[in-house]
Design an enzyme around this catalytic site. Structure first.
Site, PDB file in Angstrom:
ATOM      1  CE  LYS A 106      -3.791   2.088   2.594  1.00  0.00           C
ATOM      2  NZ  LYS A 106      -4.644   1.944   3.784  1.00  0.00           N
ATOM      3  CE  LYS A 147      -6.358   1.873  -0.764  1.00  0.00           C
ATOM      4  NZ  LYS A 147      -7.016   1.905   0.524  1.00  0.00           N
TER       5      LYS A 147
HETATM    6 ZN   LIG Z   1      -5.549   3.446   8.110  1.00  0.00          ZN
END
Ligand SMILES: [Zn+2]
Length: 328
Positions: free
Chosen positions: A196, A249
């Site tokens: 992420k 992501k």
């Molecule tokens: Zn968070």
């Protein structure tokens, strides 16, 4: 090797039937996971200003929405909660009667054939908007991880089919796995937000989930956008800790990372087409600068072609309707 004029690659492009036959990548409804935002109250359906057609919903509205999603053929949702109260330690995140726990129970009681995934983090629940406990302005790792494990367990107890930790603390997959296993949830899979990035594309989500940090940013736990090898270390460590599905992501700007995760780890791979990716396509479509539907499909096919097995996307409903029309 044969060359032009023996080889003419255009030969396969003239006839639309042949084009369809040699098409390598397809989007199907089975690939789609639809993110939903739930908040306390009744009969509430607030459109998120920066995300057209995305709503914050109270549980009653959410349940009806889930029924409509099943009708449309969308197989899975991921839930994000906006709590009644926020505090320093994000108490509602791991409260058995928190907003997510109640939402999961309500969906499970009324909707069949829908996979319910829950996002696990603290940032929607803390008054300071950070993903973990703070000491001064430092986000504590290990102390946060034990709360995340507690949060995940309450989700599983409420009936969640899959747990998706998004916090990016070190070691959280292992702790969550342990908490689930010790309480009889050995069959509940973990979809880890393994890679992420600390991305500017999350802007509109923070309106939707009301989770913008009160100060500072997320760079001490989310990844530097410039790093690829580090993404592989993140993903590998989550696999070793017991993650069942690895997520990347955002999706569109990180297709190279999706491809590397898929080829280097051979794991079921998810990609999250985030709020900014959605909102940019929506906005440009609204202005008439691009063909929204065409760019929507192109963005998703590209994510799939890069190696994603499943895609979390705010376009899920639009895609399902588009596929029903059977056009391309
Ligand atoms: Zn968070």
């Amino acid at each position: 090797m044969a060359h032009y004029p023996t080889v003419r690659l255009r030969r396969l492009r003239y006839n639309p039937i042949i084009r369809d036959m040699i098409r390598e990548t397809h989007i199907s409804k089975n690939d789609l996971i639809y993110p939903l935002f739930v908040l306390p109250g009744e009969k509430i359906k607030n459109e998120v200003k920066s995300m057209p057609k995305v709503y914050q919903m109270s549980i009653d509205v959410l349940v009806e929405e889930c029924k409509a999603l099943v009708e449309l053929g969308i197989p899975a949702v991921i839930l994000f909660g906006i709590p009644e109260h926020k505090d320093e330690v994000g108490s509602e995140a791991y409260d058995e009667n928190g907003i997510i726990q109640r939402a999961v129970r309500a969906i499970k009681a009324e909707v069949k054939n829908l996979l319910v995934i829950t996002d696990v983090c603290l940032c929607e629940y803390t008054s300071h908007g950070h993903c973990g406990l703070l000491r001064g302005d430092e986000i504590l790792n290990d102390e946060t991880v034990s709360l995340l494990a507690k949060e995940a367990l309450t989700h599983a107890k409420a009936g969640a089919d899959m747990i998706a930790p998004s916090d990016m603390m070190d070691g959280r997959v292992a702790e969550i796995r342990k908490a689930l296993d010790n309480n009889g949830f050995t069959k509940t899979p973990i979809m880890s937000y393994a890679v992420k990035y600390s991305s500017g594309y999350y802007g509109p989500f923070r309106d939707a989930a009301d989770s913008a940090p009160a100060f500072g940013d997320r760079r001490s736990h989310q990844m530097d956008i410039a790093n690829g090898d580090e993404a592989m270390r993140e993903a590998k460590s989550d696999v070793e800790e017991g993650a069942d599905i690895i997520m990347v992501k955002p999706a569109g700007p990180y297709l190279d990372i999706i491809r590397r995760v898929k080829t280097e780890l051979r794991m079921p791979t998810a990609a999250y087409q985030v709020s900014g990716e959605y909102s940019m396509i929506k906005a440009a479509g609204k202005l008439g600068w691009i063909d929204e539907q065409r760019v929507m499909m192109e963005s998703l096919i590209s994510i799939k072609r890069a190696g994603a097995d499943m895609i979390l996307t705010y376009f899920a409903k639009d895609v399902a309707k588009f596929l029903d029309k059977g056009t391309d």
